[in-house]
Design a protein around this motif. Structure first.
Motif, PDB file in Angstrom:
ATOM      1  N   MET A 100      -0.906  14.542   2.553  1.00  0.00           N
ATOM      2  CA  MET A 100       0.372  14.899   3.182  1.00  0.00           C
ATOM      3  C   MET A 100       1.473  13.852   3.020  1.00  0.00           C
ATOM      4  SD  MET A 100      -0.647  16.911   6.685  1.00  0.00           S
ATOM      5  CE  MET A 100       1.042  16.835   7.271  1.00  0.00           C
ATOM      6  N   PRO A 101       1.163  12.534   3.034  1.00  0.00           N
ATOM      7  CA  PRO A 101       2.265  11.572   2.836  1.00  0.00           C
ATOM      8  C   PRO A 101       3.050  11.791   1.545  1.00  0.00           C
ATOM      9  CG  PRO A 101       0.331  10.438   3.665  1.00  0.00           C
ATOM     10  CD  PRO A 101      -0.080  11.860   3.391  1.00  0.00           C
ATOM     11  N   MET A 102       2.437  12.414   0.535  1.00  0.00           N
ATOM     12  CA  MET A 102       3.145  12.682  -0.718  1.00  0.00           C
ATOM     13  C   MET A 102       4.297  13.657  -0.501  1.00  0.00           C
ATOM     14  SD  MET A 102      -0.138  13.082  -3.280  1.00  0.00           S
ATOM     15  CE  MET A 102       0.908  13.568  -4.641  1.00  0.00           C
ATOM     16  N   TRP A 103       4.244  14.447   0.572  1.00  0.00           N
ATOM     17  CA  TRP A 103       5.289  15.429   0.832  1.00  0.00           C
ATOM     18  C   TRP A 103       6.497  14.804   1.522  1.00  0.00           C
ATOM     19  CZ3 TRP A 103       1.621  19.599   3.350  1.00  0.00           C
ATOM     20  CH2 TRP A 103       0.668  19.994   2.405  1.00  0.00           C
ATOM     21  N   ILE A 104       6.327  13.575   2.017  1.00  0.00           N
ATOM     22  CA  ILE A 104       7.405  12.899   2.727  1.00  0.00           C
ATOM     23  C   ILE A 104       8.220  12.081   1.727  1.00  0.00           C
ATOM     24  CG2 ILE A 104       7.954  11.324   4.630  1.00  0.00           C
ATOM     25  CD1 ILE A 104       5.235  11.991   5.824  1.00  0.00           C
ATOM     26  N   ASN A 105       9.489  11.945   1.989  1.00  0.00           N
ATOM     27  CA  ASN A 105      10.360  11.169   1.119  1.00  0.00           C
ATOM     28  C   ASN A 105       9.808   9.758   0.934  1.00  0.00           C
ATOM     29  OD1 ASN A 105      12.868   9.144   0.985  1.00  0.00           O
ATOM     30  ND2 ASN A 105      13.396  11.042  -0.061  1.00  0.00           N
ATOM     31  N   PHE A 106       9.854   9.290  -0.320  1.00  0.00           N
ATOM     32  CA  PHE A 106       9.284   7.981  -0.657  1.00  0.00           C
ATOM     33  C   PHE A 106       9.925   6.855   0.162  1.00  0.00           C
ATOM     34  CE2 PHE A 106       9.754   4.104  -3.185  1.00  0.00           C
ATOM     35  CZ  PHE A 106       8.423   3.766  -3.374  1.00  0.00           C
ATOM     36  N   THR A 107      11.234   6.887   0.296  1.00  0.00           N
ATOM     37  CA  THR A 107      11.936   5.834   1.030  1.00  0.00           C
ATOM     38  C   THR A 107      11.526   5.805   2.490  1.00  0.00           C
ATOM     39  OG1 THR A 107      13.833   6.089  -0.457  1.00  0.00           O
ATOM     40  CG2 THR A 107      14.203   4.903   1.602  1.00  0.00           C
ATOM     41  N   LEU A 108      11.348   6.973   3.082  1.00  0.00           N
ATOM     42  CA  LEU A 108      10.928   7.041   4.483  1.00  0.00           C
ATOM     43  C   LEU A 108       9.525   6.471   4.659  1.00  0.00           C
ATOM     44  CD1 LEU A 108      12.242  10.585   5.527  1.00  0.00           C
ATOM     45  CD2 LEU A 108      13.251   8.352   6.035  1.00  0.00           C
ATOM     46  N   PHE A 129       2.777 -11.009  -1.415  1.00  0.00           N
ATOM     47  CA  PHE A 129       1.781 -10.346  -2.259  1.00  0.00           C
ATOM     48  C   PHE A 129       0.950  -9.353  -1.449  1.00  0.00           C
ATOM     49  CE2 PHE A 129      -2.458 -10.072  -4.197  1.00  0.00           C
ATOM     50  CZ  PHE A 129      -2.110  -9.668  -5.475  1.00  0.00           C
ATOM     51  N   LEU A 130       0.505  -9.759  -0.279  1.00  0.00           N
ATOM     52  CA  LEU A 130      -0.282  -8.873   0.575  1.00  0.00           C
ATOM     53  C   LEU A 130       0.522  -7.636   0.959  1.00  0.00           C
ATOM     54  CD1 LEU A 130      -2.804  -8.259   2.274  1.00  0.00           C
ATOM     55  CD2 LEU A 130      -1.784  -9.620   4.116  1.00  0.00           C
ATOM     56  N   ASN A 131       1.774  -7.829   1.310  1.00  0.00           N
ATOM     57  CA  ASN A 131       2.614  -6.690   1.680  1.00  0.00           C
ATOM     58  C   ASN A 131       2.821  -5.748   0.501  1.00  0.00           C
ATOM     59  OD1 ASN A 131       2.924  -7.760   4.253  1.00  0.00           O
ATOM     60  ND2 ASN A 131       4.796  -8.854   3.726  1.00  0.00           N
ATOM     61  N   THR A 132       2.942  -6.326  -0.688  1.00  0.00           N
ATOM     62  CA  THR A 132       3.094  -5.496  -1.883  1.00  0.00           C
ATOM     63  C   THR A 132       1.857  -4.632  -2.099  1.00  0.00           C
ATOM     64  OG1 THR A 132       4.540  -7.117  -2.942  1.00  0.00           O
ATOM     65  CG2 THR A 132       3.448  -5.524  -4.373  1.00  0.00           C
ATOM     66  N   ILE A 133       0.679  -5.224  -1.977  1.00  0.00           N
ATOM     67  CA  ILE A 133      -0.561  -4.466  -2.173  1.00  0.00           C
ATOM     68  C   ILE A 133      -0.697  -3.377  -1.114  1.00  0.00           C
ATOM     69  CG2 ILE A 133      -3.072  -4.612  -2.244  1.00  0.00           C
ATOM     70  CD1 ILE A 133      -1.621  -5.840  -4.643  1.00  0.00           C
ATOM     71  N   ILE A 134      -0.348  -3.694   0.129  1.00  0.00           N
ATOM     72  CA  ILE A 134      -0.430  -2.686   1.201  1.00  0.00           C
ATOM     73  C   ILE A 134       0.516  -1.524   0.912  1.00  0.00           C
ATOM     74  CG2 ILE A 134       0.036  -2.250   3.639  1.00  0.00           C
ATOM     75  CD1 ILE A 134      -0.893  -5.094   4.227  1.00  0.00           C
ATOM     76  N   GLY A 135       1.757  -1.849   0.538  1.00  0.00           N
ATOM     77  CA  GLY A 135       2.727  -0.801   0.250  1.00  0.00           C
ATOM     78  C   GLY A 135       2.341   0.039  -0.949  1.00  0.00           C
ATOM     79  N   MET A 136       1.872  -0.614  -2.017  1.00  0.00           N
ATOM     80  CA  MET A 136       1.450   0.115  -3.210  1.00  0.00           C
ATOM     81  C   MET A 136       0.231   0.979  -2.923  1.00  0.00           C
ATOM     82  SD  MET A 136       3.419  -0.574  -5.864  1.00  0.00           S
ATOM     83  CE  MET A 136       4.465  -1.840  -6.604  1.00  0.00           C
ATOM     84  N   THR A 137      -0.722   0.446  -2.177  1.00  0.00           N
ATOM     85  CA  THR A 137      -1.934   1.211  -1.854  1.00  0.00           C
ATOM     86  C   THR A 137      -1.587   2.443  -1.030  1.00  0.00           C
ATOM     87  OG1 THR A 137      -3.283  -0.807  -1.896  1.00  0.00           O
ATOM     88  CG2 THR A 137      -4.194   1.103  -0.748  1.00  0.00           C
ATOM     89  N   TYR A 138      -0.732   2.263  -0.047  1.00  0.00           N
ATOM     90  CA  TYR A 138      -0.327   3.395   0.779  1.00  0.00           C
ATOM     91  C   TYR A 138       0.379   4.461  -0.045  1.00  0.00           C
ATOM     92  CZ  TYR A 138       2.340   6.103   4.185  1.00  0.00           C
ATOM     93  OH  TYR A 138       2.892   7.137   4.904  1.00  0.00           O
ATOM     94  N   ASP A 139       1.187   4.023  -0.996  1.00  0.00           N
ATOM     95  CA  ASP A 139       1.982   4.965  -1.784  1.00  0.00           C
ATOM     96  C   ASP A 139       1.129   5.729  -2.791  1.00  0.00           C
ATOM     97  OD1 ASP A 139       4.381   6.208  -2.617  1.00  0.00           O
ATOM     98  OD2 ASP A 139       4.511   4.844  -4.304  1.00  0.00           O
ATOM     99  N   PHE A 140       0.132   5.051  -3.402  1.00  0.00           N
ATOM    100  CA  PHE A 140      -0.612   5.666  -4.504  1.00  0.00           C
ATOM    101  C   PHE A 140      -2.026   6.099  -4.114  1.00  0.00           C
ATOM    102  CE2 PHE A 140       2.628   3.220  -6.732  1.00  0.00           C
ATOM    103  CZ  PHE A 140       3.057   4.137  -7.673  1.00  0.00           C
ATOM    104  N   PHE A 141      -2.405   5.910  -2.865  1.00  0.00           N
ATOM    105  CA  PHE A 141      -3.751   6.308  -2.431  1.00  0.00           C
ATOM    106  C   PHE A 141      -4.043   7.785  -2.682  1.00  0.00           C
ATOM    107  CE2 PHE A 141      -6.747   7.757   0.828  1.00  0.00           C
ATOM    108  CZ  PHE A 141      -7.819   6.915   0.568  1.00  0.00           C
ATOM    109  N   PRO A 142      -3.122   8.711  -2.390  1.00  0.00           N
ATOM    110  CA  PRO A 142      -3.418  10.132  -2.656  1.00  0.00           C
ATOM    111  C   PRO A 142      -3.732  10.422  -4.116  1.00  0.00           C
ATOM    112  CG  PRO A 142      -1.511   9.929  -1.220  1.00  0.00           C
ATOM    113  CD  PRO A 142      -1.811   8.555  -1.721  1.00  0.00           C
ATOM    114  N   PHE A 143      -3.132   9.663  -5.046  1.00  0.00           N
ATOM    115  CA  PHE A 143      -3.380   9.890  -6.466  1.00  0.00           C
ATOM    116  C   PHE A 143      -4.788   9.446  -6.877  1.00  0.00           C
ATOM    117  CE2 PHE A 143       1.216   9.433  -6.091  1.00  0.00           C
ATOM    118  CZ  PHE A 143       1.656  10.548  -6.773  1.00  0.00           C
ATOM    119  N   MET A 144      -5.423   8.643  -6.043  1.00  0.00           N
ATOM    120  CA  MET A 144      -6.784   8.214  -6.321  1.00  0.00           C
ATOM    121  C   MET A 144      -7.810   9.132  -5.666  1.00  0.00           C
ATOM    122  SD  MET A 144      -8.844   6.046  -7.800  1.00  0.00           S
ATOM    123  CE  MET A 144      -7.899   4.585  -8.223  1.00  0.00           C
ATOM    124  N   ILE A 145      -7.567   9.496  -4.420  1.00  0.00           N
ATOM    125  CA  ILE A 145      -8.580  10.252  -3.685  1.00  0.00           C
ATOM    126  C   ILE A 145      -8.694  11.693  -4.180  1.00  0.00           C
ATOM    127  CG2 ILE A 145      -7.016  10.987  -1.830  1.00  0.00           C
ATOM    128  CD1 ILE A 145      -9.361  10.622   0.108  1.00  0.00           C
TER     129      ILE A 145
END
Length: 263
Positions: A100-108, A129-145
């Motif tokens: 579902m997060p993929m349906w929400i605007n990326f900026t939001l 660096f840690l914040n970057t990994i957290i943000g990237m993981t949150y953004d691209f997690f649906p593409f992995m699962i």
């Protein structure tokens, strides 16, 4: 009299491909191999591969992509495995929650992550660096699962039962049967996460990480109207993406052959 042919249905796609894929690629190639005067040169590539700053940016981008991909895989695989093997009638609904997060605007989405991290850390500049990994993981997690779940869901349960009947325990069955059969999903997930992360500089900018990655480097060149160097880096990234894609496809073919031989 006009005679309709099914081949004519390809015309709209061919026109789209010509104007929005091939033509921009030709323009990028032209600027990548020319200087500001329009003269043919290799200096753009020579300067890139001899500059320690740009090489460092490339290595850092690949490192962020690698760490993000590994984190997504480590988190997504157990979740997908549990969902695929559960007997819940509504497991598709649970999977939908992750997507579902993929349906929400990326900026939001990134703004929400930023607010949470700010409340926890106080100053985001302390752990860029840690914040970057957290943000990237949150953004691209649906593409992995999603590809992992699809691959695990399609595994023939009779193969797992046969493994148990032949005396294999749960760990051996997973290593010898389940994981090899899920490799297409693993490879697909890695490809869908690793490649886009290299150019996704928006997450870094919004989480107060001033470190450049390849995407932000391209953006800085084009913002300065330096189309030649910006196009050159785009070609370098395109070559990296091509190599990674060929490697993952080759790995998938090898895995498929080995899986077939094992079965």
């Amino acid at each position: 009299m006009f005679k309709f042919s099914r081949k004519q249905l390809c015309i709209p796609y061919a026109v789209f491909l010509l104007f929005f894929v091939i033509a921009p690629l030709v323009v990028i190639i032209y600027y990548a191999f020319t200087n500001g005067k329009g003269e043919f040169t290799f200096n753009n590539f020579t300067n890139f591969f001899t500059d320690s700053n740009t090489i460092g940016t490339l290595i850092y981008s690949m490192f962020i992509s690698l760490v993000t991909t590994l984190v997504c895989l480590v988190i997504a695989y157990p979740v997908a495995y549990i969902l695929a093997n559960s007997k819940l009638k509504r497991k598709s609904v649970i999977l939908m929650i992750f997507i579902m997060p993929m349906w929400i605007n990326f900026t939001l989405r990134i703004t929400a992550v930023k607010e949470i991290l700010t409340a926890i850390e106080g100053n985001l500049a302390y752990y860029p660096f840690l914040n970057t990994i957290i943000g990237m993981t949150y953004d691209f997690f649906p593409f992995m699962i999603l590809p992992l779940y699809n691959a695990l869901e399609k595994i023939d349960r009779r193969l797992i039962e046969a493994s148990h009947d032949l005396g294999a325990d749960g760990v051996t069955t997973f290593i010898k049967v389940t994981f090899p059969l899920s490799m297409p999903g693993v490879i697909s997930g890695i490809t869908m996460v690793f490649l886009p992360v290299m150019t996704n500089y928006v997450v870094l900018d919004m989480l107060y990480n001033s470190t450049y990655i390849m995407g932000s480097l391209i953006g800085s060149y084009f913002n300065a109207y330096d189309w030649n160097n910006g196009s050159m880096i785009s070609i370098v990234l395109l070559a990296i993406i091509l190599v990674v894609t060929l490697f993952t496809n080759k790995l998938g073919n090898i895995t498929g052959e080995n899986r077939g031989a094992t079965l």
